[in-house]
Design a protein around this motif. Structure first.
Motif, PDB file in Angstrom:
ATOM      1  N   CYS A 240       0.838  -1.203   0.000  1.00 34.12           N
ATOM      2  CA  CYS A 240       0.000   0.000   0.000  1.00 34.12           C
ATOM      3  C   CYS A 240       0.875   1.256   0.000  1.00 34.12           C
ATOM      4  O   CYS A 240       0.374   2.357  -0.215  1.00 34.12           O
ATOM      5  CB  CYS A 240      -0.931  -0.002   1.197  1.00 34.12           C
TER       6      CYS A 240
ATOM      7  N   CYS B 170      -4.036  -7.838   3.357  1.00 30.16           N
ATOM      8  CA  CYS B 170      -2.738  -7.292   2.955  1.00 30.16           C
ATOM      9  C   CYS B 170      -1.781  -7.389   4.130  1.00 30.16           C
ATOM     10  O   CYS B 170      -2.131  -7.046   5.253  1.00 30.16           O
ATOM     11  CB  CYS B 170      -2.887  -5.837   2.519  1.00 30.16           C
TER      12      CYS B 170
ATOM     13  N   CYS C 259       1.350  -5.967   3.901  1.00 26.31           N
ATOM     14  CA  CYS C 259       2.488  -5.144   3.470  1.00 26.31           C
ATOM     15  C   CYS C 259       3.178  -4.436   4.628  1.00 26.31           C
ATOM     16  O   CYS C 259       4.343  -4.082   4.540  1.00 26.31           O
ATOM     17  CB  CYS C 259       2.072  -4.155   2.388  1.00 26.31           C
TER      18      CYS C 259
END
Ligand SMILES: [Zn+2]
Length: 346
Positions: A286, A334, A336
């Motif tokens: 992101c 996610c 990340c």
């Protein structure tokens, strides 16, 4: 893992390396030695297949790399004594070196294998950097084999045969889904795009290395400091039409492969599942340090991953997959780790 390493090397089962070395039969000849690691009752078995023209293959085994190589080094030293060639001192030759375990590129890859943390007496040369110490992202299903499936239903829902309106939507799938809408090409610095592309094609191997990701699975890392707006690597694959992509997807699914595809436009997909290069391992973030660009060249459109800020050597490369939003059932979490992480990839 306890039995499968020493202080200097890790011994992965299934490892194979080929070495050209002096013959045990002729003083001035060399032949091929195929070195491999197998497992025998929970212990590593070191195997060397001697492949010399004019002779049947000879298979030697030992409980250590040195153990099996001593069976070769001793007769080699004798032959060389007989022929008066330069003396060889087997005592200075390490079996681990002869197996290739200590070659930098091999060490890097081996240190990135899952489970290496358990090699307690091994001294890591590359792997124990701070990036690697973070826990691995856990896949949602908890099973490596079912992981591609998790992504494929997401893939199915934002369908390949998309209408023109969603042509910018990107997608990819696989153990690490990869996909995004290419950005417009912005000429960078002063070099022409074809020039930058040619330079990237010549230099990309020194830009990146593959290692365990801190986000998920394998990842691609910067092998050197990279300035902002630099072409880093091409997303290579086979350019196929939607219908073919749909067929291939079904086939890959039936083979339980991780599927890597990149939507180029509303008609075309780049399939990197079989023919792809390392760029397919770049994870989503992101807060990415790279962007993807569709670059038009004489030989057609290429997908290039470029830096969007300065990147330091050792940083993991990532870009925003820009998946379409999905309903709750088809969300991919996610991992990340960015401050502004959206928590879901789609
Ligand atoms: Zn995120």
């Amino acid at each position: 893992m306890a039995a499968f390493h020493s202080a200097n090397a890790i011994f992965p089962v299934g490892y194979r390396a080929s070495r050209i070395y002096w013959s045990t039969r002729h003083g001035n000849r060399r032949c091929r030695y195929l070195c491999s690691v197998e497992e025998n009752e929970g212990r590593p078995e070191f195997v060397v297949r001697v492949m010399e023209q004019g002779y049947d293959d000879l298979v030697l085994t030992g409980a250590s790399p040195k153990g099996v190589w001593d069976k070769i080094l001793e007769p080699v030293a004798e032959r060389r004594n007989e022929t008066g060639t330069l003396k060889l001192f087997p005592v200075y030759l390490k079996g681990e070196d002869l197996f290739g375990f200590t070659v930098t590129a091999v060490t890097r890859i081996v240190e990135s294998l899952p489970g290496v943390e358990a090699c307690e007496s091994y001294t890591f040369r590359f792997g124990r950097n701070p990036l690697m110490d973070l826990p691995l992202a856990i896949n949602p299903t908890g099973s490596a084999r079912s992981e591609p499936k998790t992504c494929t239903h997401v893939k199915r829902s934002h369908t390949l045969s998309s209408t023109g309106g969603s042509s910018k939507s990107m997608q990819t799938v696989g153990s690490v889904g990869v996909a995004e809408a290419p950005e417009e090409v912005t000429p960078k610095q002063f070099a022409s795009v074809p020039f930058q592309y040619r330079r990237m094609k010549a230099e990309w191997k020194s830009n990146v290395y593959l290692a365990r990701s801190r986000i998920q699975g394998l990842g691609l890392y910067a092998a050197r400091d990279i300035e902002s707006h630099t072409m880093v690597i091409e997303y290579i694959g086979t350019l196929i039409r939607n219908e073919v992509a749909n067929r291939m997807e079904k086939m890959y699914e039936s083979q339980n492969r991780g599927i890597y595809m990149f939507r180029l436009d509303c008609e075309h997909v780049v399939d990197a599942t079989i023919t792809g290069g390392p760029a397919r391992y770049i994870n989503h973030s992101c807060a990415p340090n790279c962007i993807t660009e569709a670059v038009s060249l004489e030989r057609g459109v290429k997908i290039v991953i470029s830096s969007c800020r300065n990147i330091q050597r050792g940083e993991e490369l990532c870009y925003d997959y820009k998946f379409d939003l999905e309903d709750d059932q088809h969300k991919i979490p996610c991992h990340c780790g960015a401050v502004n992480c959206r928590k879901w990839m789609n």
